[in-house]
Write an enzyme that holds these catalytic residues in place. Structure first.
Site, PDB file in Angstrom:
ATOM      1  N   ARG A  80       0.823  -1.203   0.000  1.00 43.14           N
ATOM      2  CA  ARG A  80       0.000   0.000   0.000  1.00 43.14           C
ATOM      3  C   ARG A  80       0.859   1.255   0.000  1.00 43.14           C
ATOM      4  O   ARG A  80       0.417   2.319  -0.451  1.00 43.14           O
ATOM      5  CB  ARG A  80      -0.946  -0.010   1.207  1.00 43.14           C
ATOM      6  CG  ARG A  80      -2.064  -1.039   1.085  1.00 43.14           C
ATOM      7  CD  ARG A  80      -3.078  -0.930   2.204  1.00 43.14           C
ATOM      8  NE  ARG A  80      -2.508  -1.214   3.508  1.00 43.14           N
ATOM      9  CZ  ARG A  80      -2.288  -2.428   3.994  1.00 43.14           C
ATOM     10  NH1 ARG A  80      -2.592  -3.497   3.249  1.00 43.14           N
ATOM     11  NH2 ARG A  80      -1.795  -2.599   5.197  1.00 43.14           N
ATOM     12  N   TYR A  84       0.043   4.481  -2.266  1.00 42.67           N
ATOM     13  CA  TYR A  84      -0.147   5.831  -1.730  1.00 42.67           C
ATOM     14  C   TYR A  84       0.805   6.826  -2.376  1.00 42.67           C
ATOM     15  O   TYR A  84       0.444   7.990  -2.588  1.00 42.67           O
ATOM     16  CB  TYR A  84       0.027   5.813  -0.215  1.00 42.67           C
ATOM     17  CG  TYR A  84      -0.974   4.931   0.503  1.00 42.67           C
ATOM     18  CD1 TYR A  84      -2.222   4.669  -0.055  1.00 42.67           C
ATOM     19  CD2 TYR A  84      -0.673   4.350   1.734  1.00 42.67           C
ATOM     20  CE1 TYR A  84      -3.145   3.850   0.588  1.00 42.67           C
ATOM     21  CE2 TYR A  84      -1.583   3.527   2.387  1.00 42.67           C
ATOM     22  CZ  TYR A  84      -2.811   3.280   1.806  1.00 42.67           C
ATOM     23  OH  TYR A  84      -3.710   2.464   2.447  1.00 42.67           O
ATOM     24  N   TYR A 106     -12.823   9.520   2.512  1.00 41.99           N
ATOM     25  CA  TYR A 106     -13.891   9.251   3.469  1.00 41.99           C
ATOM     26  C   TYR A 106     -13.409   9.600   4.879  1.00 41.99           C
ATOM     27  O   TYR A 106     -12.210   9.571   5.179  1.00 41.99           O
ATOM     28  CB  TYR A 106     -14.374   7.808   3.402  1.00 41.99           C
ATOM     29  CG  TYR A 106     -13.387   6.758   3.867  1.00 41.99           C
ATOM     30  CD1 TYR A 106     -13.362   6.341   5.197  1.00 41.99           C
ATOM     31  CD2 TYR A 106     -12.494   6.166   2.982  1.00 41.99           C
ATOM     32  CE1 TYR A 106     -12.462   5.383   5.633  1.00 41.99           C
ATOM     33  CE2 TYR A 106     -11.595   5.202   3.399  1.00 41.99           C
ATOM     34  CZ  TYR A 106     -11.586   4.822   4.726  1.00 41.99           C
ATOM     35  OH  TYR A 106     -10.689   3.883   5.153  1.00 41.99           O
TER      36      TYR A 106
END
Length: 279
Positions: A80, A84, A106
């Site tokens: 990840r 990113y 979110y």
């Protein structure tokens, strides 16, 4: 996580900019008027959201919404951290092209989110305007749904892996909130869940400060207006046997009362008496 290196500073005439805004947790309920205006006035909108339905809702607000989810790839063997960094670069490409960019995340864009902080840092280093607009986070919803007041007994928050990777002190007299328990123990940043064996390691660490029959709350806030928050209660010893998703949060209420600091109380009493005598 390695920072993204900035390019040369932008010219003063460059109008490229970025606003990282929080959509909140519950669709349509938590978006602030200011965040809405950043979305509507942007040239391009990037979205890192929790649900495809939320992305569709966002597309009704702007004609050019670009999902960041595909950068995860197939979810296998890709860290990840790489994803990113790719997010930052794709957003910076549009900023450098002179676009007004809005990146929508979110919850709160600054909580458990590396890319918003990084893209703002890089953009400012290159002379662009960059701003973060807060949103209602999972933590905010947790306080409301579980009836926890962090100002009463105190509240400590940790990413669950921090308790395993570091010698992290715990105060059992305060609430303990653990994030991303479903990923606890993952050092690769390539997995989206870990198994009960990893949660057992977490339980073994927590058992130094909490009895095994201590109640654990597993919480997930509502993301759609038709949903209710998901709240489950288990004992600490049973936590490894319970499936915990990456979106759920684990809460342990205090296991011991606050301990009075008699020495400091005595000192304060003396100060009170001295102030009263001087008045």
């Amino acid at each position: 996580m390695t920072s993204v290196s900035p390019a040369k500073p932008a010219d003063a005439e460059t109008r490229g900019s970025i606003a990282c805004v929080g959509l909140g947790m519950t669709l349509g309920s938590h978006l602030s008027p200011l965040s809405r205006s950043y979305i509507q006035q942007a040239d391009v909108v990037f979205a890192a959201l929790s649900d495809a339905i939320v992305e569709v809702w966002l597309e009704h607000m702007h004609p050019d919404v670009r999902s960041l989810q595909p950068y995860y790839g197939d979810g296998k063997n890709k860290s990840r951290a790489v994803t990113y960094r790719e997010w930052v670069e794709v957003m910076m490409d549009e900023i450098r092209a002179g676009k007004r960019v809005c990146a929508v995340f979110y919850g709160h864009p600054g909580i458990f989110a590396w890319s918003p902080h990084e893209v703002i840092k890089v953009a400012r280093a290159e002379g662009f305007q960059a701003h973060m607009e807060p949103g209602i986070s999972a933590e905010d919803c947790l306080y409301a749904d579980l009836g926890i007041d962090p100002g009463r007994l105190g509240c400590q928050h940790y990413e669950a892996g921090q308790l395993l990777f570091y010698d992290t002190p715990i105060n059992p007299s305060a609430c303990l909130v653990l994030w991303q328990v479903g990923l606890v123990g993952d050092r690769s940043m390539a997995r989206f869940s870990t198994g009960p064996e990893y949660r057992q390691v977490l339980v073994d660490v927590l058992s130094r400060d909490y009895p095994l029959d201590h109640e654990v709350i597993i919480y997930r806030g509502a993301t759609l207006p038709i949903e209710q928050p998901r709240i489950r209660h288990v004992t600490l010893r049973d936590l490894p046997a319970v499936d915990v998703s990456a979106e759920e949060t684990v809460v342990l209420q205090p296991a011991s009362p606050l301990r009075p600091n008699h020495a400091v109380r005595k000192r304060l009493a003396a100060l009170d008496q001295a102030m009263a005598s001087a008045s």
